[in-house]
Design a protein around this motif. Structure first.
Motif, PDB file in Angstrom:
ATOM      1  N   LYS A   1       0.374  -1.465   0.407  1.00 32.06           N
ATOM      2  CA  LYS A   1      -0.150  -0.476  -0.194  1.00 32.06           C
ATOM      3  C   LYS A   1       0.918   1.042   0.043  1.00 32.06           C
ATOM      4  CE  LYS A   1      -3.758  -2.370   2.227  1.00 32.06           C
ATOM      5  NZ  LYS A   1      -5.000  -1.959   2.511  1.00 32.06           N
ATOM      6  N   PRO A   2       0.735   2.574  -1.048  1.00 29.34           N
ATOM      7  CA  PRO A   2       1.085   3.890  -0.865  1.00 29.34           C
ATOM      8  C   PRO A   2       1.736   4.117   0.351  1.00 29.34           C
ATOM      9  CG  PRO A   2      -1.434   3.410  -2.249  1.00 29.34           C
ATOM     10  CD  PRO A   2      -0.691   2.593  -1.510  1.00 29.34           C
ATOM     11  N   GLY A   3       1.971   5.281   0.517  1.00 35.18           N
ATOM     12  CA  GLY A   3       2.215   6.081   1.991  1.00 35.18           C
ATOM     13  C   GLY A   3       1.816   7.885   1.246  1.00 35.18           C
ATOM     14  N   LYS A   4       2.950   8.118   1.626  1.00 38.18           N
ATOM     15  CA  LYS A   4       2.632   9.753   1.841  1.00 38.18           C
ATOM     16  C   LYS A   4       2.681  10.099  -0.628  1.00 38.18           C
ATOM     17  CE  LYS A   4       5.867  11.092   5.037  1.00 38.18           C
ATOM     18  NZ  LYS A   4       6.744  11.851   5.700  1.00 38.18           N
ATOM     19  N   THR A   5       2.717  10.765  -0.914  1.00 46.33           N
ATOM     20  CA  THR A   5       2.802  11.634  -2.125  1.00 46.33           C
ATOM     21  C   THR A   5       2.979  13.262  -2.046  1.00 46.33           C
ATOM     22  OG1 THR A   5       0.090  11.903  -2.172  1.00 46.33           O
ATOM     23  CG2 THR A   5       0.617  10.009  -3.002  1.00 46.33           C
ATOM     24  N   SER A   6       4.085  12.804  -2.184  1.00 45.72           N
ATOM     25  CA  SER A   6       4.921  14.173  -2.113  1.00 45.72           C
ATOM     26  C   SER A   6       5.798  13.625  -3.182  1.00 45.72           C
ATOM     27  CB  SER A   6       6.364  14.424  -1.279  1.00 45.72           C
ATOM     28  OG  SER A   6       7.000  13.774  -0.429  1.00 45.72           O
ATOM     29  N   PHE A   7       7.124  13.755  -3.459  1.00 47.12           N
ATOM     30  CA  PHE A   7       7.835  13.029  -4.938  1.00 47.12           C
ATOM     31  C   PHE A   7       7.162  11.927  -5.325  1.00 47.12           C
ATOM     32  CE2 PHE A   7      11.856  11.424  -6.334  1.00 47.12           C
ATOM     33  CZ  PHE A   7      11.982  12.537  -7.656  1.00 47.12           C
ATOM     34  N   GLY A   8       6.829  12.086  -5.936  1.00 44.01           N
ATOM     35  CA  GLY A   8       6.337  10.640  -6.497  1.00 44.01           C
ATOM     36  C   GLY A   8       5.730   9.898  -5.052  1.00 44.01           C
ATOM     37  N   VAL A   9       5.052   8.893  -5.411  1.00 43.90           N
ATOM     38  CA  VAL A   9       4.320   7.806  -4.210  1.00 43.90           C
ATOM     39  C   VAL A   9       5.530   7.035  -2.705  1.00 43.90           C
ATOM     40  CG1 VAL A   9       2.733   6.476  -4.010  1.00 43.90           C
ATOM     41  CG2 VAL A   9       2.879   8.442  -5.599  1.00 43.90           C
ATOM     42  N   GLU A  10       5.401   7.180  -2.116  1.00 36.68           N
ATOM     43  CA  GLU A  10       6.535   6.660  -1.003  1.00 36.68           C
ATOM     44  C   GLU A  10       5.687   5.227  -0.669  1.00 36.68           C
ATOM     45  OE1 GLU A  10       7.629   8.296   2.102  1.00 36.68           O
ATOM     46  OE2 GLU A  10       7.441  10.477   1.096  1.00 36.68           O
ATOM     47  N   TYR A  11       6.595   4.341  -0.715  1.00 30.87           N
ATOM     48  CA  TYR A  11       6.256   2.756   0.364  1.00 30.87           C
ATOM     49  C   TYR A  11       6.894   2.544   1.308  1.00 30.87           C
ATOM     50  CZ  TYR A  11       3.522   2.758  -4.636  1.00 30.87           C
ATOM     51  OH  TYR A  11       2.747   2.645  -4.858  1.00 30.87           O
ATOM     52  N   ASP A  12       6.886   1.109   2.080  1.00 29.58           N
ATOM     53  CA  ASP A  12       7.328   0.907   2.913  1.00 29.58           C
ATOM     54  C   ASP A  12       9.212   0.995   2.626  1.00 29.58           C
ATOM     55  OD1 ASP A  12       5.547   0.775   4.542  1.00 29.58           O
ATOM     56  OD2 ASP A  12       4.563  -1.447   4.262  1.00 29.58           O
ATOM     57  N   PHE A  13       9.707   0.548   3.111  1.00 26.69           N
ATOM     58  CA  PHE A  13      11.721   0.263   2.550  1.00 26.69           C
ATOM     59  C   PHE A  13      12.414   1.077   2.007  1.00 26.69           C
ATOM     60  CE2 PHE A  13       8.848  -4.067   3.650  1.00 26.69           C
ATOM     61  CZ  PHE A  13       9.394  -4.088   4.878  1.00 26.69           C
ATOM     62  N   GLY A  14      11.825   2.141   1.827  1.00 25.92           N
ATOM     63  CA  GLY A  14      12.562   3.672   1.645  1.00 25.92           C
ATOM     64  C   GLY A  14      12.232   3.703  -0.117  1.00 25.92           C
ATOM     65  N   VAL A  15      11.725   2.591  -0.603  1.00 27.09           N
ATOM     66  CA  VAL A  15      11.040   2.919  -2.092  1.00 27.09           C
ATOM     67  C   VAL A  15      10.260   4.404  -2.448  1.00 27.09           C
ATOM     68  CG1 VAL A  15      10.077   1.901  -4.082  1.00 27.09           C
ATOM     69  CG2 VAL A  15      11.130   0.069  -2.703  1.00 27.09           C
ATOM     70  N   LYS A  16      10.301   4.709  -3.612  1.00 34.98           N
ATOM     71  CA  LYS A  16       9.832   5.586  -4.077  1.00 34.98           C
ATOM     72  C   LYS A  16       9.590   5.218  -5.496  1.00 34.98           C
ATOM     73  CE  LYS A  16      11.038   9.617  -0.951  1.00 34.98           C
ATOM     74  NZ  LYS A  16      11.560  10.920  -0.840  1.00 34.98           N
ATOM     75  N   VAL A  17       7.793   5.911  -5.802  1.00 38.73           N
ATOM     76  CA  VAL A  17       7.980   5.477  -7.576  1.00 38.73           C
ATOM     77  C   VAL A  17       6.989   6.390  -8.137  1.00 38.73           C
ATOM     78  CG1 VAL A  17       6.251   4.428  -9.489  1.00 38.73           C
ATOM     79  CG2 VAL A  17       7.775   3.372  -7.172  1.00 38.73           C
ATOM     80  N   MET A  18       7.667   7.374  -8.622  1.00 38.35           N
ATOM     81  CA  MET A  18       6.734   8.576  -9.737  1.00 38.35           C
ATOM     82  C   MET A  18       6.500   7.401 -11.063  1.00 38.35           C
ATOM     83  SD  MET A  18       8.272  12.072 -11.422  1.00 38.35           S
ATOM     84  CE  MET A  18       8.591  12.164  -9.970  1.00 38.35           C
ATOM     85  N   TYR A  19       5.023   7.855 -11.009  1.00 40.85           N
ATOM     86  CA  TYR A  19       4.237   7.076 -12.269  1.00 40.85           C
ATOM     87  C   TYR A  19       3.741   8.264 -13.671  1.00 40.85           C
ATOM     88  CZ  TYR A  19       3.288   3.349  -8.834  1.00 40.85           C
ATOM     89  OH  TYR A  19       3.069   1.886  -7.950  1.00 40.85           O
ATOM     90  N   ARG A  20       3.448   7.818 -14.089  1.00 35.08           N
ATOM     91  CA  ARG A  20       3.295   8.956 -15.290  1.00 35.08           C
ATOM     92  C   ARG A  20       1.429   7.876 -15.809  1.00 35.08           C
ATOM     93  NH1 ARG A  20       7.753   8.707 -18.317  1.00 35.08           N
ATOM     94  NH2 ARG A  20       8.524   9.768 -17.647  1.00 35.08           N
TER      95      ARG A  20
ATOM     96  N   GLY B   1      10.727  11.838 -16.278  1.00 40.50           N
ATOM     97  CA  GLY B   1      10.875  12.266 -14.989  1.00 40.50           C
ATOM     98  C   GLY B   1      11.865  12.862 -13.813  1.00 40.50           C
ATOM     99  N   PHE B   2      13.103  12.613 -14.534  1.00 38.62           N
ATOM    100  CA  PHE B   2      14.458  13.193 -13.365  1.00 38.62           C
ATOM    101  C   PHE B   2      14.097  14.364 -13.355  1.00 38.62           C
ATOM    102  CE2 PHE B   2      15.842   9.634 -13.262  1.00 38.62           C
ATOM    103  CZ  PHE B   2      16.695   9.574 -12.155  1.00 38.62           C
ATOM    104  N   LYS B   3      13.689  15.400 -14.938  1.00 38.88           N
ATOM    105  CA  LYS B   3      14.372  16.790 -14.978  1.00 38.88           C
ATOM    106  C   LYS B   3      12.554  17.935 -14.750  1.00 38.88           C
ATOM    107  CE  LYS B   3      16.344  19.982 -18.492  1.00 38.88           C
ATOM    108  NZ  LYS B   3      17.159  19.666 -20.021  1.00 38.88           N
ATOM    109  N   TYR B   4      11.491  16.985 -15.389  1.00 41.94           N
ATOM    110  CA  TYR B   4      10.658  17.417 -15.000  1.00 41.94           C
ATOM    111  C   TYR B   4       9.437  16.716 -14.206  1.00 41.94           C
ATOM    112  CZ  TYR B   4      12.380  19.543 -19.949  1.00 41.94           C
ATOM    113  OH  TYR B   4      12.839  20.135 -20.728  1.00 41.94           O
ATOM    114  N   LEU B   5       9.709  16.441 -13.398  1.00 42.14           N
ATOM    115  CA  LEU B   5       8.627  15.170 -12.406  1.00 42.14           C
ATOM    116  C   LEU B   5       7.759  15.075 -13.207  1.00 42.14           C
ATOM    117  CD1 LEU B   5      10.485  18.218  -9.517  1.00 42.14           C
ATOM    118  CD2 LEU B   5      11.599  15.307 -10.098  1.00 42.14           C
ATOM    119  N   ASP B   6       8.285  14.785 -13.989  1.00 45.85           N
ATOM    120  CA  ASP B   6       6.509  13.814 -14.542  1.00 45.85           C
ATOM    121  C   ASP B   6       6.835  12.451 -15.467  1.00 45.85           C
ATOM    122  OD1 ASP B   6       3.657  14.083 -16.357  1.00 45.85           O
ATOM    123  OD2 ASP B   6       4.399  14.897 -17.916  1.00 45.85           O
TER     124      ASP B   6
END
Length: 182
Positions: free
Chosen positions: A60-79, A177-182
């Protein structure tokens, strides 16, 4: 007869060599844009994967600041509900690794053995143009001025600790994703 036997052996060795799925340093492909659970390599999150499938592995996802945060130090940005950027940080070590086997905390030397150094920029950052199938230098990266052009450029990035003790984070995805955060 000996010539035929030698030819057969040479052909078999050639086929075995060509079927090697191992990654080689200083090469890159979309297969590099994935993470696996260390204890179960069938659990994978990869670039382009649907959010629904990614969350079957990540939970399950957690916070959604820069991408979506998950447990164990993983973040994912979705497009468009597909994985565009994967970010591993502290807490992911010994839980997730990249398709080449890199984990947060590895030294620059260990990462260089996996990814190479011929095309690396700065702090072990690689830019790979998927369309032309070659690595890009800083001048080429700086000349990209639109999000559309950035989408076909793949990136592997390692942020290393200033004292050289190991990587603080690993990022995989595309330049959009890196440059335009999209």
């Amino acid at each position: 007869m000996k010539t035929k036997m030698l030819f057969l052996i040479a052909t078999i060795l050639l086929l075995i060599g060509c079927s090697n799925d191992k990654f080689k340093p200083d090469t890159f492909s979309e297969k590099d844009l994935a993470i696996y659970k260390v204890d179960n390599e069938k659990e994978v999150v990869s670039y382009g994967m649907s959010r629904e499938d990614a969350e079957k592995v990540l939970g399950k996802p957690g916070k959604t600041s820069f991408g979506v945060e998950y447990d164990f130090g993983v973040k994912v940005m979705y497009r468009n509900d597909s994985v565009a950027l994967i970010y591993l940080s502290t807490g992911s070590e010994d839980i997730y690794k990249t398709s080449r086997g890199a984990m947060v905390g590895m030294s620059k030397e260990e990462l260089t053995k996996l990814y190479g150094e011929k095309y690396a920029l700065d702090n072990l950052i690689f830019y790979y143009d998927a369309k032309s199938k070659h690595f890009l230098g800083q001048t080429s990266i700086d000349s990209i001025s639109s999000a559309e052009d950035a989408e076909g450029i793949y990136i592997f990035s390692s942020m290393n600790h200033p004292d050289g003790s190991g990587s603080l984070s690993l990022s995989l995805g595309d330049l959009k994703g890196f440059k335009y955060l999209d």
